[in-house]
Write a protein that holds these residues in place. Structure first.
Motif, PDB file in Angstrom:
ATOM      1  N   TYR A 184      38.949  43.408  21.456  1.00 35.88           N
ATOM      2  CA  TYR A 184      38.838  41.952  21.579  1.00 35.88           C
ATOM      3  C   TYR A 184      39.944  41.258  20.780  1.00 35.88           C
ATOM      4  O   TYR A 184      40.590  40.321  21.264  1.00 35.88           O
ATOM      5  CB  TYR A 184      37.464  41.498  21.091  1.00 35.88           C
ATOM      6  CG  TYR A 184      37.411  40.016  20.833  1.00 35.88           C
ATOM      7  CD1 TYR A 184      37.376  39.121  21.892  1.00 35.88           C
ATOM      8  CD2 TYR A 184      37.448  39.509  19.539  1.00 35.88           C
ATOM      9  CE1 TYR A 184      37.355  37.758  21.667  1.00 35.88           C
ATOM     10  CE2 TYR A 184      37.449  38.155  19.302  1.00 35.88           C
ATOM     11  CZ  TYR A 184      37.395  37.275  20.372  1.00 35.88           C
ATOM     12  OH  TYR A 184      37.393  35.928  20.152  1.00 35.88           O
ATOM     13  N   GLY A 220      43.296  41.316  22.267  1.00 36.37           N
ATOM     14  CA  GLY A 220      43.395  40.310  23.316  1.00 36.37           C
ATOM     15  C   GLY A 220      43.705  38.933  22.765  1.00 36.37           C
ATOM     16  O   GLY A 220      44.427  38.142  23.384  1.00 36.37           O
ATOM     17  N   GLY A 276      47.352  38.395  22.404  1.00 33.70           N
ATOM     18  CA  GLY A 276      48.144  38.535  23.621  1.00 33.70           C
ATOM     19  C   GLY A 276      48.544  39.951  23.966  1.00 33.70           C
ATOM     20  O   GLY A 276      49.318  40.150  24.914  1.00 33.70           O
ATOM     21  N   ARG A 277      48.033  40.952  23.272  1.00 29.40           N
ATOM     22  CA  ARG A 277      48.378  42.354  23.591  1.00 29.40           C
ATOM     23  C   ARG A 277      47.311  42.891  24.539  1.00 29.40           C
ATOM     24  O   ARG A 277      46.500  43.756  24.221  1.00 29.40           O
ATOM     25  CB  ARG A 277      48.467  43.158  22.295  1.00 29.40           C
ATOM     26  CG  ARG A 277      49.671  42.699  21.442  1.00 29.40           C
ATOM     27  CD  ARG A 277      49.459  42.761  19.958  1.00 29.40           C
ATOM     28  NE  ARG A 277      49.409  44.115  19.421  1.00 29.40           N
ATOM     29  CZ  ARG A 277      49.311  44.388  18.121  1.00 29.40           C
ATOM     30  NH1 ARG A 277      49.289  43.393  17.236  1.00 29.40           N
ATOM     31  NH2 ARG A 277      49.243  45.632  17.693  1.00 29.40           N
ATOM     32  N   HIS A 278      47.339  42.344  25.769  1.00 25.45           N
ATOM     33  CA  HIS A 278      46.246  42.554  26.701  1.00 25.45           C
ATOM     34  C   HIS A 278      46.157  43.977  27.225  1.00 25.45           C
ATOM     35  O   HIS A 278      45.050  44.499  27.426  1.00 25.45           O
ATOM     36  CB  HIS A 278      46.361  41.567  27.864  1.00 25.45           C
ATOM     37  CG  HIS A 278      46.242  40.127  27.430  1.00 25.45           C
ATOM     38  ND1 HIS A 278      47.211  39.187  27.682  1.00 25.45           N
ATOM     39  CD2 HIS A 278      45.281  39.481  26.715  1.00 25.45           C
ATOM     40  CE1 HIS A 278      46.846  38.024  27.177  1.00 25.45           C
ATOM     41  NE2 HIS A 278      45.679  38.171  26.580  1.00 25.45           N
ATOM     42  N   ASP A 279      47.294  44.610  27.478  1.00 17.83           N
ATOM     43  CA  ASP A 279      47.249  45.978  27.991  1.00 17.83           C
ATOM     44  C   ASP A 279      46.602  46.900  26.958  1.00 17.83           C
ATOM     45  O   ASP A 279      45.767  47.754  27.296  1.00 17.83           O
ATOM     46  CB  ASP A 279      48.668  46.459  28.327  1.00 17.83           C
ATOM     47  CG  ASP A 279      49.237  45.739  29.549  1.00 17.83           C
ATOM     48  OD1 ASP A 279      48.420  45.173  30.314  1.00 17.83           O
ATOM     49  OD2 ASP A 279      50.464  45.727  29.712  1.00 17.83           O
ATOM     50  N   ALA A 315      44.551  45.961  24.694  1.00 18.20           N
ATOM     51  CA  ALA A 315      43.153  45.546  24.582  1.00 18.20           C
ATOM     52  C   ALA A 315      42.303  46.199  25.654  1.00 18.20           C
ATOM     53  O   ALA A 315      41.198  46.707  25.381  1.00 18.20           O
ATOM     54  CB  ALA A 315      43.057  44.020  24.685  1.00 18.20           C
ATOM     55  N   LEU A 316      42.821  46.231  26.909  1.00 20.65           N
ATOM     56  CA  LEU A 316      42.050  46.837  27.993  1.00 20.65           C
ATOM     57  C   LEU A 316      41.827  48.326  27.748  1.00 20.65           C
ATOM     58  O   LEU A 316      40.732  48.865  27.978  1.00 20.65           O
ATOM     59  CB  LEU A 316      42.761  46.625  29.331  1.00 20.65           C
ATOM     60  CG  LEU A 316      42.784  45.185  29.864  1.00 20.65           C
ATOM     61  CD1 LEU A 316      43.609  45.113  31.133  1.00 20.65           C
ATOM     62  CD2 LEU A 316      41.373  44.683  30.117  1.00 20.65           C
ATOM     63  N   GLN A 332      36.570  39.002  28.883  1.00 20.91           N
ATOM     64  CA  GLN A 332      37.428  37.992  28.261  1.00 20.91           C
ATOM     65  C   GLN A 332      38.911  38.329  28.461  1.00 20.91           C
ATOM     66  O   GLN A 332      39.731  37.463  28.774  1.00 20.91           O
ATOM     67  CB  GLN A 332      37.107  37.891  26.769  1.00 20.91           C
ATOM     68  CG  GLN A 332      35.716  37.314  26.478  1.00 20.91           C
ATOM     69  CD  GLN A 332      35.322  37.460  25.026  1.00 20.91           C
ATOM     70  OE1 GLN A 332      35.617  38.476  24.407  1.00 20.91           O
ATOM     71  NE2 GLN A 332      34.645  36.464  24.490  1.00 20.91           N
ATOM     72  N   THR A 333      39.238  39.591  28.269  1.00 17.98           N
ATOM     73  CA  THR A 333      40.642  40.002  28.392  1.00 17.98           C
ATOM     74  C   THR A 333      41.114  39.889  29.837  1.00 17.98           C
ATOM     75  O   THR A 333      42.236  39.410  30.103  1.00 17.98           O
ATOM     76  CB  THR A 333      40.805  41.440  27.885  1.00 17.98           C
ATOM     77  OG1 THR A 333      40.290  41.525  26.556  1.00 17.98           O
ATOM     78  CG2 THR A 333      42.265  41.845  27.881  1.00 17.98           C
ATOM     79  N   ALA A 391      41.855  36.387  30.623  1.00 16.82           N
ATOM     80  CA  ALA A 391      43.143  35.938  30.088  1.00 16.82           C
ATOM     81  C   ALA A 391      44.293  36.369  30.985  1.00 16.82           C
ATOM     82  O   ALA A 391      45.354  35.739  30.979  1.00 16.82           O
ATOM     83  CB  ALA A 391      43.327  36.487  28.675  1.00 16.82           C
ATOM     84  N   LEU A 392      44.096  37.465  31.734  1.00 16.73           N
ATOM     85  CA  LEU A 392      45.130  37.954  32.663  1.00 16.73           C
ATOM     86  C   LEU A 392      44.978  37.350  34.056  1.00 16.73           C
ATOM     87  O   LEU A 392      45.631  37.796  34.996  1.00 16.73           O
ATOM     88  CB  LEU A 392      45.040  39.481  32.755  1.00 16.73           C
ATOM     89  CG  LEU A 392      45.420  40.239  31.473  1.00 16.73           C
ATOM     90  CD1 LEU A 392      45.065  41.721  31.604  1.00 16.73           C
ATOM     91  CD2 LEU A 392      46.902  40.066  31.179  1.00 16.73           C
TER      92      LEU A 392
END
Length: 1007
Positions: free
Chosen positions: A840, A843, A846-849, A851-852, A880-881, A884-885
């Motif tokens: 979380y 995310g 902004g480090r979404h990859d 985070a997933l 949530q992540t 954001a994408l």
């Protein structure tokens, strides 16, 4: 819409049932419905919703209740509830409320009956009666509401049923009426009006033998229950039937004694005084009409509802003897109310008013025979003509007042048998009884159980003693004084008298003297008035019963005074008294009948505040310190054991820290596990919900008594429940006590646990520096103890606090530092939790990859560990992540899965987070209706939890956008304002949501 109160409460909208959930919302709706569209005052609504015991912030709590009710009624239904000074009203259209339809149909029937249109009247009255679906307000929890309305509504129904029968007899429908009349006679065996009509119906149907048998059955019931013969109306009908005179199939006149029009709602009337005196009245020696009523209080204040009800009961025309019983504990003003009502209705009783102070609870009660002798003399009988035996005096008394209109007031009655001897026999008389006991055995009596004075009435009573200016000058001190008096009129009168006699005293000075509960009763005395002395009379009666029957009620009363919580559950009392529950329940119910204890919901009891102080004082005076200590240890041991059992359901992996037995209680918890087995999580939460305030009181009591092990263990056992339910204030209060207790004990392991727990409510309420400080100290203790798991758990919590406080990079460091330790320990539960929070937070920056990837691992580890709640939080983080994408469809899918998981675990905090994120996702998907529904549900949950300011800011921002996009600028601006205020209070922008931390590991960490 359609509304129903004549039976279980219901709401229908276009044929669809509308569920009204929550007892307070049902109380609120019922209170507005029974007033028929009239405005109900704020105090009246509070009285109904909280059953006469409102919370301290009653105005805000009522607004919350109104908001929830409006939401359940839907947009159109909720808009019907409008503010109208001095309260609120529910706007309904004609015919929407069954009570209104009932009254309208009854009125049509009466109009038709007045015109002699008996068949039409019968049909309309049948429609009215058919609207009753059972006992009015059958499933409404408010005892205050039911007490004020159920009996009047049932009396209205009975009056209409009598009108229905009269119309049916006139229309020749006696065969149809017989089943109804038979049932009514069984339900009201002492109502002579019903027996009269049953006899008429049977005779009209040619069943003369059955009509005479019905008379015999009525006479047997009256003699057996009341010791009286049937009244003159029933006797004359019996003689007419027995004489063999023909009875027409269609009577030309209504039944004797039944007016052609019976008011649907009893109201004061001059019907009694309008009746001419009977020619066959027994002659009296004297000519003086007795007028024995003592003068009423000149400063009588309040009790408007109760007084109106008594006046209606005593002045409405009835065929029999009207009997009303006022009951309640000492000091409530029963005698004052009785005299006030008696003076109000004295004109309805021109043949005299008799008064007797029975002194039933004084230790020297008057015997019924003595009272009857005084009554006979007052009625003009010569002393030589007064019989010796009490039974003969009673018979002569009934003869003298037969067919007369006499009011009898019996003050402080105790024995039902004595009261029965003092009852007149003929119609036209009335009896008003006051008693500390309920006296349920007086058949046909209307029972009025008196409660404490509402706050405004108590304030008005005080103002009459000391002057309005003095009361208005110190409102805060006055509020404290009235809280100490706890709504007891006697206490208010005493403090008023003390202040009036000491004009130099300020209100604040007396308020300070009343602060100490241990000395409060000593302060509440002036002259020959004392609250304690009033209570002592009831207590003495219980002790007399103990001496006669060996019941032990006085000991039960004393020991119950040692309980500091607001209510006492049956299992709690069983542990305190160390007795079987059946025995305890019988004792508690006996104390309720004596008005030394109050009954709440089934199996739950409570004290009047001053009675609790009296009981506690009695325990200190009459029980040894050893007995008191043992009882309190049993009580606290029961709560400790029960909360431990409940915590095991809420947090199965929690480490069971060994109980320090320095408190002498043993480790069994007072048999709690045997008394309260919790088969599942829901059962544990249900019990904790009911006992929450009592458990916090027990924790404070343990701290006050220096029972430190009890203090911290009780707090720790409740931590998970407090956190999941969002009970932030209770969480903080209990754990501040717990930390202090562990330090006094020198128990470093326990101190570590309690500090770690204390951080959580600080985090929930946005007090991030305090949360971080508690965790830093807890982490240092874990290092000192060599507890690697504890250190990792503290790091997880620190990460959550840093993320919520706006420092995500530091949070990421904390989570990553905890992961290798947890992996090495094989602690899958906390590893899943750390992964979920790490993902979380990644995310957030902004480090979404990344985070997933981390969140997918969190879901997998949670499932491997069987941790459904951690899985739910990881799924919410994925949603949530993905949102954001802009992968909104996938995001909504994960959020729904996460919501189902946290709901399954009864995790309100997690449910709130999921709903907030779903609302924003649905808004972005342009589904405004569903988005609004989810956001409002989240806001409702947050109102009940009073926590998570960052989530509140987020949901208000979402609501502002929903309303803005829907064109509602006013609502949009209001939500945007609230979001700004919350953000400023937090000291800057908050993240959209902050994942909760499952910090209950198999190590010593956490709750």
């Amino acid at each position: 819409m359609q509304f129903g109160v004549l039976g279980p409460l219901f709401v229908r909208d276009e044929g669809r049932e509308v569920a009204i959930a929550g007892g307070r919302q049902r109380n609120l709706l019922a209170a507005m419905l029974v007033h028929g569209g009239d405005t109900v005052s704020f105090d009246g609504l509070v009285e109904a919703v909280w059953d006469g015991r409102p919370p301290s912030g009653a105005r805000g709590a009522l607004h919350t209740c109104l908001a929830r009710l409006r939401a359940q009624l839907g947009p159109a239904g909720g808009a019907r509830i409008v503010a109208r000074a001095p309260g609120y009203r529910l706007i309904t259209a004609p015919g929407e409320v069954d009570l209104e339809r009932f009254e309208a149909a009854a009125a049509r029937g009466r109009r038709s009956a007045a015109r002699g249109q008996w068949a039409v009247a019968y049909q309309a009255l049948t429609e009215a009666v058919a609207l009753h679906r059972g006992a009015p307000l059958a499933d409404v929890a408010s005892a205050a509401l039911r007490e004020a309305w159920v009996e009047p509504l049932e009396q209205r129904l009975l009056a209409v049923q009598l009108e229905l029968v009269d119309a049916g007899l006139q229309a020749g429908r006696q065969v149809e009426l017989l089943p109804r009349l038979t049932r009514l006679c069984q339900e009201h065996p002492l109502d002579e009006r019903l027996h009269e009509r049953l006899m008429l119906a049977l005779h009209q149907d040619g069943r003369t033998v059955d009509a005479l048998a019905a008379y015999r059955a009525a006479r047997q019931a009256l003699v057996r229950e009341l010791g009286v013969e049937p009244g003159p109306v029933l006797r004359r009908l019996h003689d007419r039937i027995l004489g063999g005179g023909p009875q027409p199939a269609h009577a030309q006149d209504p039944p004797a004694g039944a007016p052609a029009v019976v008011a649907a709602r009893p109201a004061p009337a001059a019907a009694r005084s309008a009746q001419p005196p009977q020619a066959d009245r027994p002659a009296l020696v004297g000519t003086v009409v007795p007028a024995q009523l003592p003068s009423a209080l000149t400063d009588f204040t309040g009790r408007d509802v109760e007084l109106e009800r008594l006046v209606e009961l005593l002045s409405a025309p009835v065929d029999g003897v009207a009997v009303a019983v006022i009951s309640g504990c000492g000091g409530l003003g029963k005698s004052a109310l009785a005299l006030q009502a008696a003076h109000r209705v004295r004109d309805h009783y021109p043949d005299g008013q008799l008064f007797a102070a029975l002194a039933g609870h004084s230790g020297a009660p008057r015997q019924a025979g003595e009272v009857l002798g005084s009554f006979l003399l007052a009625l003009g009988l010569d002393q030589a003509a007064v019989p010796v035996a009490a039974g003969d005096r009673a018979a002569l008394f009934r003869s003298l007042v037969a067919d007369r209109r006499v009011l009898v007031v019996l003050d402080d009655a105790r024995e039902i048998a004595d009261v029965r001897l003092l009852l007149p026999g003929g119609p036209g008389c009335a009896v008003l009884v006051s008693s500390r006991d309920r006296l349920p055995g007086i058949a046909g009596a209307a029972l009025l159980e008196l409660d404490v004075l509402p706050a405004e009435q108590a304030r008005a009573l005080l103002a009459k003693s000391v002057g309005r200016a003095r009361v208005e000058a110190e409102p805060d001190a006055v509020r404290e004084i009235l809280e100490a008096c706890a709504g007891l009129p006697l206490a208010v009168r005493i403090v008023g008298a003390r202040l009036a006699a000491r004009p130099s005293w300020s209100m604040a000075h007396l308020a300070a003297r009343l602060t100490d509960e241990s000395s409060r009763l000593r302060e509440l005395r002036v002259g020959d008035l004392a609250v304690a002395a009033s209570f002592a009379l009831s207590y003495a009666s219980v002790r007399e019963a103990d001496a006669a029957h060996g019941s032990g009620l006085a000991r039960t009363f004393r020991l119950l005074g040692l309980v500091t919580g607001p209510t006492i559950g049956l299992s709690t009392a069983g542990a305190l008294l160390d007795q079987p529950l059946a025995t305890v329940e019988e004792a508690l119910e006996s104390l309720v009948d004596a008005h030394l204890l109050e009954a709440g919901h089934p199996g739950r009891y409570r004290f009047h505040d001053l009675l609790r102080a009296y009981a506690r004082d009695a325990a200190h005076q009459e029980e040894s310190p050893e007995v008191r200590d043992e009882a309190v240890h049993r009580l606290l041991g029961f709560f400790r054991g029960a909360t431990a059992a409940a915590a095991a359901q809420l947090n199965p992996g929690r480490k069971d820290l060994a109980a320090d037995d320095e408190d002498g209680s043993g480790g069994s918890g007072g048999g709690a596990a045997e008394r309260l087995p919790f088969p599942d999580r829901a059962a544990a939460v249900h019990w904790l919900d009911g006992e929450r305030a009592n458990l916090l009181a027990a924790c404070r009591q343990a701290a006050h008594l220096g029972l430190d092990s009890f203090t911290w263990q009780l707090a720790r056992n409740m931590a998970q429940y407090f956190r999941l339910g969002g009970h932030v204030d209770e969480y903080v209060d209990s754990h501040l006590l717990a930390v202090a207790a562990t330090r006094r004990l020198g128990d470093r392991a326990a101190e570590f646990v309690c500090l770690a727990n204390l951080a959580m409510p600080y985090w929930q309420s946005g007090r991030y520096p305090e949360a971080a400080d508690a965790l830093t100290r807890s982490h240092a203790l874990a290092v000192e103890l060599g507890d690697a798991g504890g250190q990792a758990a503290c790091l997880i919590r620190l990460g959550v606090v840093h993320a919520a406080g706006g420092d995500p990079e530091r949070a990421i460091e904390s989570f990553r530092a905890a992961l290798p330790v947890l992996h090495e320990l094989g602690d899958l539960r906390d590893e899943a939790n750390a992964l979920a929070n790490l993902g979380y937070t990644l995310g957030l920056v902004g480090r979404h990859d990344q985070a997933l990837e981390v969140l997918d691992r969190a879901v997998a580890v949670s499932r491997e560990a069987g941790e459904r709640r951690s899985e739910g939080h990881a799924l919410i983080g994925l949603g949530q992540t993905l949102g954001a994408l802009d992968r909104l469809g996938e995001a909504l899918d994960r959020l729904r899965q996460g919501l189902a998981a946290v709901r399954e675990c009864k995790d309100l905090a997690g449910e709130t987070e999921a709903l907030v994120e779903m609302a924003e996702t649905l808004r972005r998907l342009q589904v405004p209706g569903a988005a609004l529904e989810h956001a409002n549900r989240a806001l409702e949950l947050m109102r009940s939890q009073e926590n998570r300011p960052e989530l509140r800011a987020t949901v208000h921002r979402t609501l502002g956008l929903i309303h803005q996009e829907g064109g509602d600028r006013r609502q949009a601006a209001e939500h945007q304002r609230l979001a700004r205020e919350l953000t400023e209070r937090l000291g800057g922008p908050a993240p959209a949501a902050t994942l909760d931390a499952v910090v209950n590991s198999a190590s010593r960490s956490g709750s």
